[in-house]
Enzyme design. Structure first.
Site, PDB file in Angstrom:
ATOM      1  N   ASP A 480       0.347   8.050   7.119  1.00  9.34           N
ATOM      2  CA  ASP A 480      -0.988   7.099   7.325  1.00  9.34           C
ATOM      3  C   ASP A 480      -1.745   7.777   8.193  1.00  9.34           C
ATOM      4  O   ASP A 480      -1.216   8.218   9.513  1.00  9.34           O
ATOM      5  CB  ASP A 480      -0.666   5.809   7.259  1.00  9.34           C
ATOM      6  CG  ASP A 480      -1.968   4.766   6.521  1.00  9.34           C
ATOM      7  OD1 ASP A 480      -3.075   5.481   6.552  1.00  9.34           O
ATOM      8  OD2 ASP A 480      -1.959   3.789   6.756  1.00  9.34           O
ATOM      9  N   ASP A 550      -7.865   2.702  -0.747  1.00  9.66           N
ATOM     10  CA  ASP A 550      -7.454   1.178  -0.569  1.00  9.66           C
ATOM     11  C   ASP A 550      -8.177   0.179  -1.704  1.00  9.66           C
ATOM     12  O   ASP A 550      -7.820  -0.970  -1.541  1.00  9.66           O
ATOM     13  CB  ASP A 550      -7.831   0.696   0.970  1.00  9.66           C
ATOM     14  CG  ASP A 550      -6.782   1.027   1.863  1.00  9.66           C
ATOM     15  OD1 ASP A 550      -5.410   1.686   1.768  1.00  9.66           O
ATOM     16  OD2 ASP A 550      -6.907   1.234   3.341  1.00  9.66           O
TER      17      ASP A 550
HETATM   18  C1  DGJ Z   1      -3.871   1.851   5.479  1.00 14.25           C
HETATM   19  C2  DGJ Z   1      -3.550   2.154   4.285  1.00 14.25           C
HETATM   20  O1  DGJ Z   1      -4.445   2.938   3.314  1.00 14.25           O
HETATM   21  C3  DGJ Z   1      -2.832   0.917   3.479  1.00 14.25           C
HETATM   22  O2  DGJ Z   1      -2.097   1.059   2.286  1.00 14.25           O
HETATM   23  C4  DGJ Z   1      -1.698   0.475   4.345  1.00 14.25           C
HETATM   24  O3  DGJ Z   1      -0.730   1.472   4.518  1.00 14.25           O
HETATM   25  C5  DGJ Z   1      -2.273   0.258   5.822  1.00 14.25           C
HETATM   26  N1  DGJ Z   1      -3.025   1.513   6.224  1.00 14.25           N
HETATM   27  C6  DGJ Z   1      -1.261  -0.233   6.722  1.00 14.25           C
HETATM   28  O4  DGJ Z   1      -1.497  -0.312   8.091  1.00 14.25           O
END
Ligand code: DGJ
Length: 726
Positions: A480, A550
């Site tokens: 991430d 997301d």
């Molecule tokens: C952003 C990601 O897009 C989410 O899926 C998740 O992993 C969060 N970060 C966790 O902090």
């Protein structure tokens, strides 16, 4: 050979099955672009360098006999700065005298089978040398001694080519690179529209279409990553081009940092298109004898519309960009705990996720953010990659054993380029983050960005990751990246090299990713940047799939997935069913099936009916995997053009299978929908899996099938699967 050199006319002709790309070494060794478009048999195109007249105020070269020639209006292959061409330049070098006049001319070339790698950067690759042909053209600025090696690789069967540049300082003086674009194409007209992908967090890659106008039009990133906001993709298409008709030229940069895609329409209505590292915020000190590599630009041309352009990108990336074990084999169907628990979970709770997953036929549990350090909220812990054994109820190995004992694979989350202000790592090494002296550091999500231009920082983070990942069997890693770069500076570089930090950061990230993929070749890596904030070919080289957004609302996902599919194949798009409020589980599943499928919810909360649906979806995932992951995509009804419905179709390469999906966004007044399929074999007969009716491909493509009206409401959807009679 798909690259030919006519030594008499000094013309290079680069052919693919569907395209020709032609340029000439002209008087005084100018490298003059002549043609890019539909395949033509001859190279008698030298007249194409003229623009219909000579404009006053445009400089010419005293040594060139041709009075019609001016660097300002002649199409150029790699135009320099300040030496007669006033259009956007591809290459600008500030020499030791302090000026940035730059002008590279042809010196020599070689043509060979295969494709070289680019040192330190991701790039398309071949497995066998007969899959591509490369032209390496050496050009030099005779005043400064700076050389540019222009690489052109042709993927003959795929209608695609790549370009990149290696700059060599062949002088005895240090120079400053100001612009090193990866590609430049001079089109003869401006009768085109420009397609780009814009967005923001939670709404990535919306398609934007604009007519080209005189002057410059630019999309770019200066955030330090390719970004949610503009994608390093752009296309130049005929005015009014559709999915099926019109010339389409697609450009995509294999790079995860600051990029620029720009078109300029000049005084004679020609269009220059450039793509490469964003010159804004970029600079590089090149010492004598040193080398600088640009990232690679991918160029796709087709006369058959925007849909075919996308399919060429998809075929190209599946075969020549995605690497490793997971390239061709089925990826695990996963469940991720993030949307269900955030960081508030326990090991025991996740074991119940794995138990339910097993009952439903899911393959893998992914433990998202919150398993390490003091990470119970996004305020702390990044950088402290030590397992929180209290939370997991034991060591990571013990926890993973429990998951594996259920027959479930295990995946883990990392954000390796970040450091929380509240972390032991930051307390120990406050200078390890990107910052500039004396200026307050902007904070985002309570975190700073680690200075990956530094080898010691990268070594430390990789070492900490290795310690954890090698203690037990980790099948998957989600990488991430949750903020952009500000106050960009490095404590480890001298003042005159601070301009290099943006690019060095990207190179540093690639270095750690490279080490990770080499140390754990079987581990599937999924990239993520707050969803799809780094959805680019650079990342796909290291991670065959990327979390697309997301935003898991299936109706909002439609534009995100349609936009993403402009150049990225279905297999690369992480797509999960979540517990979001809109639509039922059927539509959530039908939309998520488009990509690398999974779940992102608490499986303990399923009703019996939902469990039944999930079990069906798991079967569908297996049944349709190949046609989705390896088939051709046809976008039938675009949510960018139609507020009522979206529809798409996958067709297997042998045209024996087709999967049609249609989503009703908002129930239209005209409820009957005859939907015409595409890409089938007109002479084959196909069985509709649902009704057992048999139709010819010709009928399905010309008359279409009528999708049901009964039970249709906002958010409902259909899947129809067709298989040919052998
Ligand atoms: C952003 C990601 O897009 C989410 O899926 C998740 O992993 C969060 N970060 C966790 O902090």
């Amino acid at each position: 050979m798909s690259i030919a050199f006519d030594s008499e006319k000094r013309i290079f002709k680069l052919d693919t099955a569907t395209s020709s790309y032609i340029f000439q070494i002209y008087e005084q060794d100018y490298i003059v672009h002549l043609y890019y478009g539909a395949k033509i048999p001859d190279n008698n195109v030298v007249g194409l360098k003229y623009r219909g007249g000579f404009p006053s105020f445009s400089p010419n070269n005293i040594k060139v006999d041709d009075w019609m020639f001016s660097p300002d209006v002649t199409p150029m292959e790699y135009p320099g700065e300040g030496t007669g061409d006033f259009r956007i330049s591809a290459f600008a070098v500030r020499n030791s005298d302090g000026n940035n006049s730059t002008d590279v001319r042809y010196v020599s070339h070689k043509i060979y089978a295969g494709k070289p790698a680019i040192d330190g950067l991701p790039a398309l690759y071949v497995e066998n040398d007969d899959e591509a042909t490369t032209l390496e053209l050496l050009a030099e600025d005779s005043v400064t001694g700076v050389q540019a090696v222009l690489y052109f690789t042709v993927f003959e069967k795929l209608g695609a080519m790549t370009r990149s540049v290696k700059v060599i300082n062949n002088s005895d003086k240090t120079v400053q690179l100001e612009r090193v674009m990866s590609t430049c194409v001079d089109f003869h007209t401006h009768d085109y529209e420009m397609l780009t992908l814009y967005g923001r967090w939670g709404k990535e890659r919306s398609l934007e279409r604009r007519a080209l106008a005189h002057g410059r039009q630019l999309v770019s990133s200066k955030r330090g990553s390719s970004s949610h906001h503009q994608n390093p993709f752009g296309a130049i298409v005929d005015k009014g081009a559709t999915e099926d008709y019109g010339n389409a030229y697609g450009f995509n940069l294999v790079y995860s940092g600051n990029f620029a895609f720009e078109a300029e329409v000049n005084q004679f209505a020609g269009t220059r298109v450039i793509m490469g590292i964003n010159p804004e915020g970029f600079g590089w000190t090149l010492e004598p004898g040193s080398v600088f590599n640009s990232p690679e630009a991918v160029m796709v041309y087709t006369p058959d519309g925007i849909g075919e352009m996308s399919r060429i990108f998809h075929r190209l990336y599946r075969k020549h960009l995605i690497r490793g074990k997971w390239k061709d084999i089925k990826r695990p169907l996963l469940i991720n705990n993030w949307e269900a628990t955030g960081m508030d979970f326990t090991g025991d709770q996740l074991v119940t996720f794995a138990q339910r997953a097993k009952e439903l036929g899911i393959d893998m549990l992914v433990m998202d953010d919150g398993w390490f350090g003091d990470r119970n909220s996004d305020r702390s812990g990044l950088g402290d990659w030590q397992v929180n054994e209290e939370k997991l109820g034991g060591t990571l190995a013990e926890f993973v054993d429990k998951i594996n004992a259920l027959g479930i694979k295990f995946g883990i989350w990392y954000e390796p380029e970040m450091i929380s202000r509240d972390s032991n790592l930051y307390r120990a090494h406050p200078d390890w983050c990107i910052h500039v002296p004396g200026r307050e550091k902007s904070i985002a999500r309570h975190q700073y960005v680690l200075d990956y231009s530094r080898q010691d920082v990268r070594d430390y983070i990789f070492g900490e990751m290795y310690k954890v990942l090698s203690t037990c069997k980790i099948d998957y890693l989600k990488w991430d990246f949750n903020r952009n770069l500000t106050e960009v500076g490095s404590a480890a570089l001298p003042a005159d090299r601070q301009k290099e930090v943006f690019h060095r950061f990207v190179l540093g990230t690639y270095d750690v990713m490279d080490r990770l993929t080499k140390a754990f070749p079987d581990m599937l890596i999924e990239n993520c940047s707050g969803g799809g904030g780094r959805f680019d070919p650079g990342m796909l080289y290291f991670s065959p799939q990327i979390w697309t957004s997301d935003n898991t609302d299936p109706l909002e996902r439609l534009t995100i997935q349609f936009g993403t599919s402009m150049c990225y194949p279905a297999s690369t798009m992480g797509a999960h069913v979540s517990a979001c409020r809109r639509t039922g589980y059927d539509t959530k599943g039908n939309v998520a099936l488009w990509g690398s499928f999974g779940y992102e919810l608490d499986p303990n909360k399923f009703t019996d009916e939902e469990k039944r649906i999930v079990k069906r979806q798991v079967k569908e995932y297996h049944k349709y995997y190949d046609v989705i992951h390896f088939g051709d995509l046809y976008r039938l009804i675009s949510p960018f053009e139609n507020n009522n419905r979206a529809a798409w179709e996958f067709v297997s390469e042998d045209k024996n299978e087709a999967l049609l999906t249609c989503v009703v966004i908002s129930r239209p007044a005209d409820t009957a929908l005859f939907i015409k399929l595409k890409g089938l074999d007109p002479d084959k007969y196909y069985v509709d899996d649902e009704t057992d009716e048999v139709y010819s491909g010709a009928l399905l493509m010309n008359a279409g099938i009528c999708l049901p009206n009964e039970g249709v409401s906002d958010g409902s959807s259909f899947i129809r699967y067709f298989k040919s009679l052998k």
